[in-house]
Design an enzyme around this catalytic site. Structure first.
Site, PDB file in Angstrom:
ATOM      1  N   PRO A  82       0.789  -1.236   0.000  1.00  0.00           N
ATOM      2  CA  PRO A  82       0.000   0.000   0.000  1.00  0.00           C
ATOM      3  C   PRO A  82       0.824   1.292   0.000  1.00  0.00           C
ATOM      4  CG  PRO A  82      -0.147  -1.125   2.121  1.00  0.00           C
ATOM      5  CD  PRO A  82       0.519  -2.066   1.174  1.00  0.00           C
ATOM      6  N   ASN A  83       0.322   2.234  -0.742  1.00  0.00           N
ATOM      7  CA  ASN A  83       0.869   3.594  -0.855  1.00  0.00           C
ATOM      8  C   ASN A  83       2.166   3.684  -1.653  1.00  0.00           C
ATOM      9  OD1 ASN A  83      -1.215   4.868   0.722  1.00  0.00           O
ATOM     10  ND2 ASN A  83      -0.297   3.880   2.510  1.00  0.00           N
TER      11      ASN A  83
ATOM     12  N   ARG B 246       5.338  10.920  -2.227  1.00  0.00           N
ATOM     13  CA  ARG B 246       5.053  10.541  -0.847  1.00  0.00           C
ATOM     14  C   ARG B 246       6.301  10.691   0.023  1.00  0.00           C
ATOM     15  NH1 ARG B 246       4.774   4.366   1.294  1.00  0.00           N
ATOM     16  NH2 ARG B 246       4.082   4.875   3.373  1.00  0.00           N
TER      17      ARG B 246
ATOM     18  N   TYR C 110      11.477   8.492   1.533  1.00  0.00           N
ATOM     19  CA  TYR C 110      11.496   7.477   0.477  1.00  0.00           C
ATOM     20  C   TYR C 110      12.232   7.922  -0.787  1.00  0.00           C
ATOM     21  CZ  TYR C 110       8.058   5.400   3.548  1.00  0.00           C
ATOM     22  OH  TYR C 110       7.432   4.863   4.654  1.00  0.00           O
TER      23      TYR C 110
ATOM     24  N   HIS D  42       4.036  -4.638   9.108  1.00  0.00           N
ATOM     25  CA  HIS D  42       3.966  -4.552  10.563  1.00  0.00           C
ATOM     26  C   HIS D  42       2.637  -5.057  11.126  1.00  0.00           C
ATOM     27  CE1 HIS D  42       7.304  -2.043   9.424  1.00  0.00           C
ATOM     28  NE2 HIS D  42       6.499  -1.195   8.801  1.00  0.00           N
TER      29      HIS D  42
ATOM     30  N   ASP E 132       0.876 -15.570   6.463  1.00  0.00           N
ATOM     31  CA  ASP E 132       0.328 -16.920   6.301  1.00  0.00           C
ATOM     32  C   ASP E 132       0.260 -17.322   4.828  1.00  0.00           C
ATOM     33  OD1 ASP E 132       0.071 -17.215   9.009  1.00  0.00           O
ATOM     34  OD2 ASP E 132      -2.112 -17.036   9.067  1.00  0.00           O
TER      35      ASP E 132
ATOM     36  N   GLU F 115      12.133  -9.941   1.372  1.00  0.00           N
ATOM     37  CA  GLU F 115      11.393  -8.743   1.809  1.00  0.00           C
ATOM     38  C   GLU F 115      12.304  -7.530   1.631  1.00  0.00           C
ATOM     39  OE1 GLU F 115      10.026  -9.001   5.897  1.00  0.00           O
ATOM     40  OE2 GLU F 115      10.052  -6.823   6.078  1.00  0.00           O
TER      41      GLU F 115
ATOM     42  N   LEU G 150      12.460   0.400   1.208  1.00  0.00           N
ATOM     43  CA  LEU G 150      13.268   1.545   0.764  1.00  0.00           C
ATOM     44  C   LEU G 150      13.987   2.185   1.945  1.00  0.00           C
ATOM     45  CD1 LEU G 150      10.347   2.797  -1.367  1.00  0.00           C
ATOM     46  CD2 LEU G 150      12.589   2.428  -2.378  1.00  0.00           C
ATOM     47  N   SER G 151      13.223   2.422   3.014  1.00  0.00           N
ATOM     48  CA  SER G 151      13.791   3.071   4.201  1.00  0.00           C
ATOM     49  C   SER G 151      14.331   2.002   5.152  1.00  0.00           C
ATOM     50  CB  SER G 151      12.707   3.894   4.908  1.00  0.00           C
ATOM     51  OG  SER G 151      11.675   3.051   5.402  1.00  0.00           O
TER      52      SER G 151
ATOM     53  N   ARG H 162       7.557   0.290  13.534  1.00  0.00           N
ATOM     54  CA  ARG H 162       8.078  -0.250  12.262  1.00  0.00           C
ATOM     55  C   ARG H 162       9.199  -1.265  12.492  1.00  0.00           C
ATOM     56  NH1 ARG H 162       5.760   3.232   8.326  1.00  0.00           N
ATOM     57  NH2 ARG H 162       5.428   5.273   9.240  1.00  0.00           N
TER      58      ARG H 162
HETATM   59  C1  DQA Z   1       8.299   0.776   3.719  1.00  0.00           C
HETATM   60  C2  DQA Z   1       8.415   0.945   5.235  1.00  0.00           C
HETATM   61  C3  DQA Z   1       7.069   0.765   5.918  1.00  0.00           C
HETATM   62  O1  DQA Z   1       7.194   0.934   7.321  1.00  0.00           O
HETATM   63  C4  DQA Z   1       6.078   1.787   5.398  1.00  0.00           C
HETATM   64  O2  DQA Z   1       4.806   1.576   5.962  1.00  0.00           O
HETATM   65  C5  DQA Z   1       6.014   1.828   3.913  1.00  0.00           C
HETATM   66  C6  DQA Z   1       7.241   1.700   3.137  1.00  0.00           C
HETATM   67  C7  DQA Z   1       9.616   1.077   2.983  1.00  0.00           C
HETATM   68  O3  DQA Z   1       9.748   0.663   1.835  1.00  0.00           O
HETATM   69  O4  DQA Z   1      10.498   1.718   3.539  1.00  0.00           O
HETATM   70  O5  DQA Z   1       4.954   2.061   3.341  1.00  0.00           O
HETATM   71  O6  DQA Z   1       7.956  -0.568   3.443  1.00  0.00           O
END
Ligand code: DQA
Length: 146
Positions: free
Chosen positions: A10-11, A18, A23, A80, A87, A98, A101-102, A111
């Protein structure tokens, strides 16, 4: 040709605009372009999917069982919170990398915990676009080990 499923949570469709101080300015299209270039060189194909909806991500992981040899996922906020995505990875038994970016460990406490990390082969966090680059390289190696 081996196929790798890439999922953006998401996002991440908003990348570029954003919270650029966290990011960066890279957009999801730029990330996908870079991943496709690497995939072409390494002779793997990618199936790329972005969704803001947990159930859609769960469905997509489930479908990958038959078609994909590895999963590269940035679960974003679902990292998170989502027992369902964790699952789905377990149920599909797909080798998973996994990425973030941050650096999630240098940010807010909530987080610091990933529900996905324990069921992934590994996690890469904090390198911006390069998290995806390193993540894809790891995922490609996992397809070869299969
Ligand atoms: C993220 C880190 C997550 O905590 C956050 O909710 C994101 C982006 C990252 O790529 O740094 O949406 O997954």
């Amino acid at each position: 040709m081996k196929k790798i499923l890439v999922i953006h949570g998401p996002n991440l469709n908003l990348l570029g605009k954003r919270e650029p101080e966290i990011y960066g300015k890279v957009t999801i299209d730029q990330i996908n372009k870079k991943l496709k270039e690497i995939a072409a060189k390494k002779k793997v194909t990618l199936e790329i999917f972005q969704s803001n909806h947990e159930g859609e991500i769960v469905d997509r992981i489930g479908k990958a069982k038959k078609t994909c040899a590895a999963l590269l996922i940035n679960p974003a906020a679902y990292t998170h919170t989502s027992v369902a995505i964790r699952d789905a990875i377990l149920a599909t038994d797909i080798p998973t990398v996994e990425v973030h970016l941050s650096n999630i460990y240098s940010r807010e406490d909530f987080r610091h915990n990933s529900l996905v990390a324990p069921v992934a082969r590994g996690q890469i966090s904090g390198f911006g676009l390069d998290s995806y680059v390193y993540g894809l390289e790891a995922a490609i190696k996992l397809t070869k080990a299969r």
